[in-house]
Each structure stands twice: as structure tokens, then as C-alpha cells.
Design a protein around this motif. Structure first.
Motif, PDB file in Angstrom:
ATOM      1  N   PHE A 165       0.808  -1.171   0.028  1.00 49.63           N
ATOM      2  CA  PHE A 165      -0.042   0.025  -0.005  1.00 49.63           C
ATOM      3  C   PHE A 165       1.018   1.288  -0.011  1.00 49.63           C
ATOM      4  O   PHE A 165       1.786   1.359   0.846  1.00 49.63           O
ATOM      5  CB  PHE A 165      -1.006   0.219   1.095  1.00 49.63           C
ATOM      6  CG  PHE A 165      -2.133  -0.898   1.105  1.00 49.63           C
ATOM      7  CD1 PHE A 165      -3.201  -0.655   0.449  1.00 49.63           C
ATOM      8  CD2 PHE A 165      -2.155  -2.094   1.811  1.00 49.63           C
ATOM      9  CE1 PHE A 165      -4.365  -1.727   0.319  1.00 49.63           C
ATOM     10  CE2 PHE A 165      -2.900  -3.135   1.881  1.00 49.63           C
ATOM     11  CZ  PHE A 165      -4.231  -2.941   1.334  1.00 49.63           C
ATOM     12  N   VAL A 166       0.686   1.903  -0.887  1.00 44.86           N
ATOM     13  CA  VAL A 166       1.273   3.258  -0.977  1.00 44.86           C
ATOM     14  C   VAL A 166       0.530   4.376  -0.809  1.00 44.86           C
ATOM     15  O   VAL A 166      -0.734   4.447  -1.582  1.00 44.86           O
ATOM     16  CB  VAL A 166       2.240   3.386  -2.357  1.00 44.86           C
ATOM     17  CG1 VAL A 166       2.989   4.842  -2.546  1.00 44.86           C
ATOM     18  CG2 VAL A 166       3.039   2.438  -2.771  1.00 44.86           C
ATOM     19  N   VAL A 167       0.567   5.536   0.044  1.00 41.23           N
ATOM     20  CA  VAL A 167      -0.230   6.425   0.225  1.00 41.23           C
ATOM     21  C   VAL A 167       0.272   7.925  -0.176  1.00 41.23           C
ATOM     22  O   VAL A 167       1.377   8.195   0.132  1.00 41.23           O
ATOM     23  CB  VAL A 167      -0.698   6.258   1.921  1.00 41.23           C
ATOM     24  CG1 VAL A 167      -1.457   7.422   2.238  1.00 41.23           C
ATOM     25  CG2 VAL A 167      -0.973   5.196   2.202  1.00 41.23           C
ATOM     26  N   ILE A 168      -0.576   8.492  -0.846  1.00 43.03           N
ATOM     27  CA  ILE A 168      -0.323   9.836  -1.252  1.00 43.03           C
ATOM     28  C   ILE A 168      -1.323  10.804  -0.595  1.00 43.03           C
ATOM     29  O   ILE A 168      -2.499  10.560  -0.520  1.00 43.03           O
ATOM     30  CB  ILE A 168      -0.274  10.146  -2.621  1.00 43.03           C
ATOM     31  CG1 ILE A 168       0.584   9.043  -3.409  1.00 43.03           C
ATOM     32  CG2 ILE A 168      -0.102  11.589  -3.024  1.00 43.03           C
ATOM     33  CD1 ILE A 168       0.496   8.995  -5.141  1.00 43.03           C
ATOM     34  N   HIS A 169      -0.606  11.770   0.357  1.00 41.26           N
ATOM     35  CA  HIS A 169      -1.730  12.717   0.715  1.00 41.26           C
ATOM     36  C   HIS A 169      -1.490  14.036  -0.060  1.00 41.26           C
ATOM     37  O   HIS A 169      -0.458  14.611  -0.203  1.00 41.26           O
ATOM     38  CB  HIS A 169      -1.230  12.852   2.302  1.00 41.26           C
ATOM     39  CG  HIS A 169      -1.629  11.843   3.214  1.00 41.26           C
ATOM     40  ND1 HIS A 169      -2.805  11.343   3.598  1.00 41.26           N
ATOM     41  CD2 HIS A 169      -0.486  11.162   3.542  1.00 41.26           C
ATOM     42  CE1 HIS A 169      -2.520  10.329   4.371  1.00 41.26           C
ATOM     43  NE2 HIS A 169      -1.047  10.039   4.122  1.00 41.26           N
ATOM     44  N   LYS A 170      -2.613  14.684  -0.377  1.00 46.17           N
ATOM     45  CA  LYS A 170      -2.687  15.734  -1.246  1.00 46.17           C
ATOM     46  C   LYS A 170      -3.871  16.762  -0.710  1.00 46.17           C
ATOM     47  O   LYS A 170      -4.959  16.125  -0.316  1.00 46.17           O
ATOM     48  CB  LYS A 170      -2.802  15.570  -2.765  1.00 46.17           C
ATOM     49  CG  LYS A 170      -4.079  14.963  -3.120  1.00 46.17           C
ATOM     50  CD  LYS A 170      -4.015  14.386  -4.619  1.00 46.17           C
ATOM     51  CE  LYS A 170      -4.277  15.592  -5.349  1.00 46.17           C
ATOM     52  NZ  LYS A 170      -5.728  16.289  -5.369  1.00 46.17           N
ATOM     53  N   ALA A 171      -3.708  18.105  -1.225  1.00 45.02           N
ATOM     54  CA  ALA A 171      -4.903  18.757  -1.211  1.00 45.02           C
ATOM     55  C   ALA A 171      -6.127  18.414  -1.735  1.00 45.02           C
ATOM     56  O   ALA A 171      -6.073  17.694  -2.902  1.00 45.02           O
ATOM     57  CB  ALA A 171      -4.683  20.315  -1.356  1.00 45.02           C
ATOM     58  N   ASN A 172      -7.228  18.560  -1.376  1.00 43.56           N
ATOM     59  CA  ASN A 172      -8.733  18.183  -2.252  1.00 43.56           C
ATOM     60  C   ASN A 172      -8.778  18.885  -3.716  1.00 43.56           C
ATOM     61  O   ASN A 172      -8.407  20.189  -3.851  1.00 43.56           O
ATOM     62  CB  ASN A 172      -9.748  18.648  -1.399  1.00 43.56           C
ATOM     63  CG  ASN A 172     -11.117  18.285  -1.928  1.00 43.56           C
ATOM     64  OD1 ASN A 172     -11.765  18.977  -2.545  1.00 43.56           O
ATOM     65  ND2 ASN A 172     -11.412  17.066  -2.137  1.00 43.56           N
ATOM     66  N   GLY A 173      -8.912  17.826  -4.547  1.00 43.47           N
ATOM     67  CA  GLY A 173      -9.151  18.448  -5.900  1.00 43.47           C
ATOM     68  C   GLY A 173     -10.051  17.694  -6.828  1.00 43.47           C
ATOM     69  O   GLY A 173     -10.154  17.995  -7.944  1.00 43.47           O
ATOM     70  N   GLY A 174     -10.515  16.754  -6.155  1.00 38.76           N
ATOM     71  CA  GLY A 174     -11.672  16.165  -6.711  1.00 38.76           C
ATOM     72  C   GLY A 174     -11.192  14.543  -7.214  1.00 38.76           C
ATOM     73  O   GLY A 174      -9.925  14.458  -7.341  1.00 38.76           O
TER      74      GLY A 174
END
Length: 288
Positions: free
Chosen positions: A59-68
């Protein structure tokens, strides 16, 4: 390097996210990685994702600002490592043999895509239970498939079977949701989703079809679609939905005129653009 990369966009899905991730872990095919994109969630989804990644490095997790959802999927495209790609939405889940079956038919036939169906009974039951305010029905068991004895249709003319219409042919590839197929990575890696719209799957799927040289069609339900009443599309007002549908139709038409052959374009207009255009006209007449 793992054979299959699973792309999972996640936004405020803590109530159902574990079910989705557990269905990935439960696969009978072990050579996979899952790129989970936290699209600015404000609930417990980020911590759930991080916990799964800590327990299983696939499992690779990317956290980002909401963009849809388009932005979330696009963020994952550069992280594709496998030969094949699956898309799974965070409120849905997979049959335990999904990867095993799809990888078998893709490899055996050197196919660009392997198309399958979703469990319509589960969707109907889930819709009714949500409407009645009942808790979700838990899956106690799944049908078991003998991969070597499964029926399939192999074709080098995907345009003869792909359609948005409801048809009686069991080998039809119906609708344009990304999660309906396993894809060869080269087919999707450089085809981003249109951002800032809903119905983003329509132009994306249209462009993907132009690159399919060989396809396998399976008539078995490997995907479990959960019809969330608070889902992405349902959260938008009618004016936004009409505007987005119009943008997607226009964008897809421009792409198809550049990339599709004359026969492909004619088929696309007949089987995809026309039914979506009728949907737009119906909305404009009712809400315009």
C-alpha cells in the motif's frame, strides 16, 4: 516489481474504506501494489490509509489537497509500476479472485484490457437498505471461479462491443466507468482525467478506447459497486452537472476527432456521444 497497480482515490470514506482495502489484501493474486490517494480528507481516512501502509508495504499512500476524483487519480498515474492497472473507488470492493482472473486472461491473450461486470444484486440491495436507513449488508461469501473453465470473448475490435446503451448481448462492454476493466499500463499512463468536472470517466474512456488493439470480455461480476447517496456526482447541483456534462462532451469530441479513425469516430458518436447528448438535452429541458 508487482504486476498490477491498483489506483484508489479516497475522500472522507472512513465508514467503508477498510472494506475496500481488505478486499485488496484478500486477493488470491499477490503481485500487486495499491496507490491510495488521500484527496484532502477531513475524517479518519488518512490515518486508516497510513495504518494499512505501515502493515503492508504494497500500500502506497499519497496525501494531497482536495482537488476531486480526477485530480486524485491523476496524482497516482506517475506511480504506476506494474504491467497492468485496476481502478477501485474507495466505497467499493473487489471479488477475491479479480486480479487472478484478469491477469490470467490479459497474459494469456496479450490483451490491452480485460472487461468484467459488477454485482447488480449487491448494488440493488445496498440501494434499498440505504433508502430504508438499514445497516449495510455484509458479504459472507463470494462465488468461487475455476479460471481455466471461464467463458470469455477475445476481440481485436472493441468498437463492436463497447456501448453506453443497454443491450442483450452478454459480451457487450457497457458504460464507461474506469473500474470496469483491467488495463495494460501503457494504455492509461499518459491519459489523464479531465479535472474540475463530473462525468470525467466519459472523455477518459473515449480516449482509452482508441488505443485498444485487443480486448478480453468476461461476463462475470468481479466488482461490488456501493451506491453512496453522498457520492461525488450526487453531491453536485443540477446546474453543475449540466455544465460538466457539456464540457465533457465537447472535450471528448475534440479528442476523438484527433485520435480516432473514421470508423471508430462513427461508432463512438453512435454508441457513446449520442446517449450522453440525449442525457444532456433531457437535463437542459428539465432544469435549464
Amino acid at each position: 516489481m508487482n504486476e498490477i497497480t491498483v489506483i484508489i482515490p479516497v475522500y472522507n470514506a472512513e465508514k467503508v474504506l477498510r472494506r475496500c482495502l481488505d478486499s485488496i489484501k484478500a486477493q488470491t493474486f499477490a503481485s500487486w501494489s495499491a496507490v491510495c490517494v488521500d484527496d484532502g480528507s477531513t475524517d479518519g481516512s488518512p490515518s486508516i490509509l497510513d495504518a494499512y501502509a505501515a502493515e503492508d508495504n504494497r500500500f502506497v499512500v499519497i496525501h494531497k489537497a482536495n482537488g476531486g476524483v480526477s485530480s486524485a487519480r491523476n496524482a497516482a498515474l506517475s506511480h504506476i509500476e506494474g504491467k497492468y492497472v485496476l481502478f477501485v473507488d474507495s466505497d467499493d470492493f473487489l471479488h477475491p479472485q479479480t486480479m487472478e482472473i484478469c491477469h490470467h486472461f490479459a497474459s494469456e491473450n496479450d490483451a490491452d484490457i480485460v472487461a468484467f461486470t459488477y454485482d447488480r444484486k449487491f448494488r440493488t440491495i445496498s440501494t434499498v437498505r440505504q433508502y430504508l436507513g438499514l445497516p449495510d449488508k455484509k458479504m459472507k461469501s463470494f462465488p468461487s471461479y475455476d479460471v481455466g473453465n471461464l467463458e470469455c470473448l477475445v476481440t481485436d475490435d472493441i468498437w463492436a462491443y463497447a456501448t453506453e446503451y443497454s443491450v442483450s448481448d452478454k459480451w457487450a462492454v457497457k458504460h464507461c466507468q474506469p473500474w470496469r476493466c483491467l488495463y495494460r499500463s501503457e494504455l492509461v499512463r499518459n491519459v489523464p482525467f479531465l479535472e474540475g468536472v463530473i462525468y470525467e470517466d466519459f472523455p477518459w474512456w473515449s480516449e482509452i478506447l482508441t488505443g485498444v488493439k485487443k480486448a478480453v470480455i468476461l461476463n462475470i461480476p468481479l466488482y461490488y459497486y456501493y451506491p453512496s447517496f453522498s457520492g461525488y456526482v450526487l453531491s453536485y447541483g443540477q446546474s453543475k452537472r449540466i455544465e460538466s456534462l457539456g464540457k465533457c462532451l465537447s472535450y471528448a469530441d475534440s479528442v476523438m476527432k484527433k485520435k480516432a479513425s473514421g470508423r471508430q469516430y462513427d461508432s463512438w458518436v453512435r454508441n457513446f456521444q449520442t446517449p450522453f447528448h440525449k442525457k444532456l438535452q433531457k437535463k437542459l429541458k428539465r432544469y435549464g
